[in-house]
Design a protein around this motif. Structure first.
Motif, short mmCIF file in Angstrom:
data_model
loop_
_atom_site.label_atom_id
_atom_site.label_comp_id
_atom_site.label_asym_id
_atom_site.label_seq_id
_atom_site.Cartn_x
_atom_site.Cartn_y
_atom_site.Cartn_z
N ALA A 66 -22.02 -31.20 5.62
CA ALA A 66 -22.70 -29.55 5.40
C ALA A 66 -23.57 -28.86 6.08
O ALA A 66 -23.47 -27.10 5.91
CB ALA A 66 -23.75 -30.02 3.82
N ALA A 67 -24.44 -29.16 6.78
CA ALA A 67 -24.58 -28.82 7.92
C ALA A 67 -24.21 -27.60 9.38
O ALA A 67 -24.05 -26.87 9.55
CB ALA A 67 -26.06 -29.78 8.75
N VAL A 68 -22.89 -29.05 9.35
CA VAL A 68 -22.10 -28.33 10.49
C VAL A 68 -21.52 -26.72 9.81
O VAL A 68 -21.04 -25.64 10.45
CB VAL A 68 -20.30 -29.23 10.91
N GLU A 69 -21.18 -27.15 8.49
CA GLU A 69 -20.70 -25.77 8.03
C GLU A 69 -21.27 -24.51 7.79
O GLU A 69 -20.91 -23.34 7.82
CB GLU A 69 -19.91 -26.23 6.47
N ALA A 70 -22.73 -25.08 7.49
CA ALA A 70 -23.88 -23.87 7.06
C ALA A 70 -23.92 -23.30 8.59
O ALA A 70 -23.96 -21.87 8.34
CB ALA A 70 -24.64 -24.72 6.73
N LEU A 71 -24.01 -23.71 9.83
CA LEU A 71 -24.49 -23.46 10.81
C LEU A 71 -23.03 -22.74 11.65
O LEU A 71 -23.26 -21.74 12.39
CB LEU A 71 -24.54 -24.02 11.70
N GLU A 72 -21.77 -23.08 11.35
CA GLU A 72 -20.66 -22.23 12.18
C GLU A 72 -20.68 -21.14 10.95
O GLU A 72 -20.10 -20.27 11.90
CB GLU A 72 -19.30 -23.08 11.25
N VAL A 73 -21.04 -20.44 9.82
CA VAL A 73 -21.04 -19.94 9.16
C VAL A 73 -22.28 -18.76 9.76
O VAL A 73 -21.78 -17.57 10.07
CB VAL A 73 -21.95 -19.92 7.73
N ILE A 74 -23.22 -19.03 10.10
CA ILE A 74 -24.45 -18.58 11.10
C ILE A 74 -24.07 -17.72 12.05
O ILE A 74 -23.75 -16.81 12.26
CB ILE A 74 -25.78 -19.32 10.45
N TYR A 75 -23.54 -18.96 12.91
CA TYR A 75 -22.91 -18.53 14.38
C TYR A 75 -22.25 -17.32 14.09
O TYR A 75 -21.66 -16.59 15.02
CB TYR A 75 -21.86 -19.49 15.32
N GLY A 76 -20.78 -17.39 13.46
CA GLY A 76 -20.30 -16.34 13.49
C GLY A 76 -20.96 -14.99 12.86
O GLY A 76 -20.08 -14.24 12.97
N GLU A 77 -22.17 -14.84 11.81
CA GLU A 77 -22.15 -13.92 11.63
C GLU A 77 -23.07 -13.16 12.22
O GLU A 77 -23.14 -12.34 12.20
CB GLU A 77 -22.80 -14.19 10.39
N GLU A 78 -23.89 -14.37 13.04
CA GLU A 78 -24.82 -13.30 13.81
C GLU A 78 -24.48 -12.90 14.72
O GLU A 78 -25.34 -11.92 15.35
CB GLU A 78 -25.52 -14.69 14.44
N VAL A 79 -23.51 -12.69 15.00
CA VAL A 79 -22.88 -12.23 15.89
C VAL A 79 -22.36 -10.62 15.87
O VAL A 79 -23.11 -9.77 16.71
CB VAL A 79 -21.37 -12.77 17.19
N GLY A 80 -22.10 -10.45 15.07
CA GLY A 80 -21.99 -9.47 14.35
C GLY A 80 -23.48 -8.46 14.43
O GLY A 80 -23.42 -7.60 14.19
N HIS A 81 -24.52 -9.21 13.81
CA HIS A 81 -25.36 -9.08 13.19
C HIS A 81 -26.38 -8.41 15.58
O HIS A 81 -27.00 -7.38 15.45
CB HIS A 81 -26.85 -9.50 13.39
N VAL A 82 -25.91 -9.55 15.91
CA VAL A 82 -26.27 -8.38 17.51
C VAL A 82 -25.67 -7.40 18.08
O VAL A 82 -26.40 -6.20 18.92
CB VAL A 82 -25.94 -10.09 18.91
N ALA A 83 -24.96 -7.65 17.62
CA ALA A 83 -23.96 -6.12 17.95
C ALA A 83 -23.38 -5.14 17.43
O ALA A 83 -23.99 -3.59 17.51
CB ALA A 83 -22.10 -6.85 17.02
N TYR A 84 -25.05 -5.00 15.96
CA TYR A 84 -25.71 -4.27 15.20
C TYR A 84 -26.04 -3.81 16.02
O TYR A 84 -26.54 -1.87 16.30
CB TYR A 84 -26.16 -4.21 13.55
N GLY A 85 -27.09 -4.26 16.49
CA GLY A 85 -27.96 -4.00 17.62
C GLY A 85 -28.18 -3.45 18.58
O GLY A 85 -28.47 -2.49 19.26
N SER A 86 -26.60 -3.87 19.62
CA SER A 86 -26.38 -3.17 20.89
C SER A 86 -26.20 -1.87 20.30
O SER A 86 -25.78 -0.98 21.20
CB SER A 86 -25.02 -3.94 21.06
N LYS A 87 -25.19 -1.68 19.24
CA LYS A 87 -24.33 -0.15 19.11
C LYS A 87 -25.38 0.43 18.68
O LYS A 87 -25.85 1.74 19.46
CB LYS A 87 -23.94 -0.68 17.78
N TRP A 88 -26.52 0.84 18.11
CA TRP A 88 -27.40 1.26 16.98
C TRP A 88 -28.53 1.82 18.63
O TRP A 88 -28.99 2.98 18.43
CB TRP A 88 -27.86 0.70 16.52
N PHE A 89 -28.66 0.76 19.47
CA PHE A 89 -29.19 1.05 20.64
C PHE A 89 -28.96 1.88 21.71
O PHE A 89 -28.96 3.13 21.96
CB PHE A 89 -29.61 -0.38 21.73
N ASN A 90 -27.50 1.95 21.71
CA ASN A 90 -26.94 2.54 22.78
C ASN A 90 -26.37 4.23 21.63
O ASN A 90 -26.58 5.11 22.67
CB ASN A 90 -25.59 2.06 23.45
#
Length: 273
Positions: A192-216
């Motif tokens: 259960a913890a592995v699955e939760a962390l894998e969801v977080i890992y996949g979606e956090e890439v998008g959050h960093v990308a939002y920061g990069s996109k709007w910063f640029n």
């Protein structure tokens, strides 16, 4: 309600489960209105300098938070508790950027991105809280780091600074460390913890990308060089150097090239070939 009103309502809700449930309801309302072609008004607001927080966990200076070996059951609970604390702070950080900078003219996609990020962070908090409860613990059972909101306070008047420090530094760090955490729970056979962390890992890439996109985007608006501006803002607002190793592949996926972050480390040699 305007979108900024919704953001303040989340920020002023203390209980973690209640905060995240409200966050998800407001996100659903925002996207339902967008889909119907009747987007909600953005509005403006005066958010609290600090979000409401439950009585527990006790918030300590980072150096006073007890360290536990991640290989032990107690250590794995402590690790999950720390992740839950990070995710709850992230919910508030994403709603805060909406409320605090509602007066800055931005495309509606900016608001779409941060509402989506706040919704996903709310999901993440609940996934990790569920994992804690399966281990007979809960969010608030252990002390937590008191310094996580400092970046929000330091950048309360600087949207570009907020984007540089929160998604592009703090959340990018999550891309570096989460694979190791996943391995800890995989070895412990905590599916259960592995699955939760894998969801977080996949979606956090998008959050960093939002920061990069709007910063640029804002660098283009102000005719500033993104790399030089990023370096200047991180040195101004982030009270440390960046620490390798870096997950260069995932950082690249999120729009962060190595020449953005390596010069902010102690190990960088500008004269190296």
């Amino acid at each position: 309600m305007t979108l900024c009103d919704m953001a303040v309502e989340v920020l002023t809700t203390a209980d973690g489960r209640e905060k995240t449930a409200l966050s998800r309801r407001h996100a659903a309302a925002w996207f339902a209105a967008r889909k119907a072609g009747t987007p909600l008004t953005i509005g403006t607001a005066t958010p609290p300098m600090q979000p409401a927080r439950p009585d527990k966990p006790a918030l300590l200076s980072p150096r006073d938070v007890p360290r536990r070996r991640p290989g032990s059951p107690e250590g794995r609970i402590a690790l999950l508790h720390a992740v839950a604390h990070i995710e709850l702070n992230a919910v508030d950080l994403h709603w805060d950027i909406i409320a605090r900078f509602g007066h800055v003219p931005m495309p509606i996609g900016f608001h779409d991105d941060w509402v989506k990020a706040a919704d996903e962070e709310s999901k993440h908090f609940n996934l990790v809280s569920d994992c804690l409860e399966r281990l007979d613990s809960y969010y608030g059972a252990l002390p937590a780091h008191a310094g996580m909101w400092r970046a929000a306070e330091d950048t309360a008047d600087d949207l570009m600074g907020r984007l540089a420090v929160v998604p592009m530094v703090l959340e990018a760090r999550g891309l570096d460390v989460t694979p190791g955490m996943i391995e800890v729970f995989r070895k412990a056979k905590d599916t259960a913890a592995v699955e939760a962390l894998e969801v977080i890992y996949g979606e956090e890439v998008g959050h960093v990308a939002y920061g990069s996109k709007w910063f640029n985007f804002l660098c283009g608006r102000h005719e500033q060089d993104p790399k030089d501006t990023f370096h200047a803002l991180v040195r101004k607002y982030f009270h440390s150097t960046l620490k390798p190793p870096f997950n260069e592949e995932k950082r690249a996926d999120a729009g962060l090239p190595p020449d953005f972050y390596w010069p902010l480390t102690e190990e960088y040699d500008e004269n190296a070939p």
